[in-house]
Write an enzyme that holds these catalytic residues in place. Structure first.
Site, mmCIF file in Angstrom:
data_model
loop_
_atom_site.group_PDB
_atom_site.id
_atom_site.type_symbol
_atom_site.label_atom_id
_atom_site.label_comp_id
_atom_site.label_asym_id
_atom_site.label_seq_id
_atom_site.Cartn_x
_atom_site.Cartn_y
_atom_site.Cartn_z
ATOM 1 N N TYR A 1 0.836 -1.205 0.000
ATOM 2 C CA TYR A 1 0.000 0.000 0.000
ATOM 3 C C TYR A 1 0.873 1.259 0.000
ATOM 4 O O TYR A 1 0.357 2.359 -0.195
ATOM 5 C CB TYR A 1 -0.913 0.043 1.228
ATOM 6 C CG TYR A 1 -1.927 -1.064 1.314
ATOM 7 C CD1 TYR A 1 -2.112 -1.982 0.277
ATOM 8 C CD2 TYR A 1 -2.709 -1.226 2.457
ATOM 9 C CE1 TYR A 1 -3.040 -3.001 0.384
ATOM 10 C CE2 TYR A 1 -3.639 -2.234 2.572
ATOM 11 C CZ TYR A 1 -3.803 -3.130 1.532
ATOM 12 O OH TYR A 1 -4.721 -4.140 1.650
ATOM 13 N N LYS B 1 1.276 -6.411 5.886
ATOM 14 C CA LYS B 1 1.356 -7.608 5.050
ATOM 15 C C LYS B 1 2.657 -7.634 4.257
ATOM 16 O O LYS B 1 3.149 -6.596 3.817
ATOM 17 C CB LYS B 1 0.177 -7.647 4.064
ATOM 18 C CG LYS B 1 -1.184 -7.420 4.707
ATOM 19 C CD LYS B 1 -2.287 -7.385 3.654
ATOM 20 C CE LYS B 1 -3.579 -6.867 4.247
ATOM 21 N NZ LYS B 1 -3.548 -5.410 4.461
ATOM 22 N N HIS C 1 0.511 -11.573 1.973
ATOM 23 C CA HIS C 1 -0.486 -10.809 1.222
ATOM 24 C C HIS C 1 -1.127 -11.621 0.097
ATOM 25 O O HIS C 1 -2.320 -11.468 -0.190
ATOM 26 C CB HIS C 1 0.174 -9.555 0.655
ATOM 27 C CG HIS C 1 -0.783 -8.446 0.361
ATOM 28 N ND1 HIS C 1 -0.405 -7.126 0.304
ATOM 29 C CD2 HIS C 1 -2.105 -8.453 0.098
ATOM 30 C CE1 HIS C 1 -1.455 -6.371 0.023
ATOM 31 N NE2 HIS C 1 -2.503 -7.150 -0.121
#
Length: 285
Positions: free
Chosen positions: A49, A74, A107
């Site tokens: 992210y 993650k 992830h």
């Protein structure tokens, strides 16, 4: 805030705040800090992210003690080799500015999953991570990898909402007391879902909005949710789901909305290779 007990004995806030696709231009910092001020105690981020640093700074600058905020991050596919995974865990800790992460996930379930999982297990033993889990594992992918793990994941973070209720996956996870975490719990703003007549009827009955009905349904199903919003009022309303309870017959009506199809199919041919080459999480280091 209500909590759910994981199979490792830890208690996780049942509602969190998702940061997927919130840019690291100050927006993540401001929205996470606002969410914490409004009562959120669970923040979900990820290496992929690109906003771990702003999440960590917002937690640090909040008026809430670190031990009272649950941070999930993650590991990205690029770092699944054992030694790379160990370095990536330390890098996430550094970016977040914390000595430990409450929960750390694989992830995506492709590549050297076994090596990555071993690194997570060791980091848990070292106290760098309190709880470990996986993400996007379908029944097929779960059965491919998890039986060879030395320990059982505490959660599996997958797409979940009334249109994709993961019934087959639940049959595998429930006996192991593995909790489902829902990404896209509101269908990523799916207008059809939010305007479904069954949901709108329940919203009118309880004086709630459609999102609150959906989140309450998921909560009563034992699902951990972390809806995302940049709107403070919406963040606040997403937490206001504990002052009513759906009846068994209403739950059944919502069960009937399940189509079994989501927006993402982790079993699709080539998806692992596509994600592996999607981007470089170390490009800006």
């Amino acid at each position: 805030m209500e909590y759910m007990k994981l199979n490792d004995g830890l208690e996780i806030p049942s509602i969190g705040f998702g940061t997927f696709m919130i840019p690291a231009d100050g927006t993540t910092y401001e929205t996470v800090k606002t969410a914490i001020d409004l009562g959120i105690r669970h923040i979900d981020t990820a290496t992929a992210y690109f906003n771990e640093q702003e999440v960590g700074q917002a937690v640090k600058d909040s008026a809430v003690e670190r031990e009272d905020i649950w941070i999930t991050s993650k590991l990205w596919l690029q770092d699944y080799e054992y030694e790379d995974a160990k370095k990536a865990i330390d890098l996430s800790l550094e970016k977040l500015g914390t000595d430990y992460m409450d929960l750390y996930l694989l992830h995506q379930p492709y590549g050297k999953v076994d090596e990555a999982w071993r690194a997570l297990e060791e980091a848990r033993e070292e106290g760098k991570i309190l709880s470990i889990g996986v993400s996007n594992m379908t029944p097929k992918l779960w059965n491919k990898w998890v039986p060879d793990f030395d320990s059982i994941p505490s959660v599996n973070q997958v797409e979940f909402n009334p249109y994709i209720q993961q019934k087959e996956l639940k049959e595998i996870l429930n006996p192991l007391d593995v909790k489902i975490q829902a990404w896209g719990p509101l269908g990523r703003g799916n207008a059809d879902l939010l305007n479904n007549p069954v949901i709108l009827e329940l919203a009118e009955k309880y004086g709630k909005n459609a999102g609150q009905i959906i989140l309450r349904f998921e909560n009563q199903e034992g699902i951990i949710v972390f809806p995302k919003s940049l709107n403070p009022e919406r963040i606040k309303s997403n937490m206001e789901i504990f002052d009513f309870k759906l009846t068994d017959s209403e739950i059944d009506k919502l069960h009937a909305l399940d189509t079994g199809k989501g927006s993402h199919d982790p079993d699709a041919p080539g998806i692992g290779e596509m994600l592996m080459n999607a981007f470089d999480v170390h490009a800006n280091e």
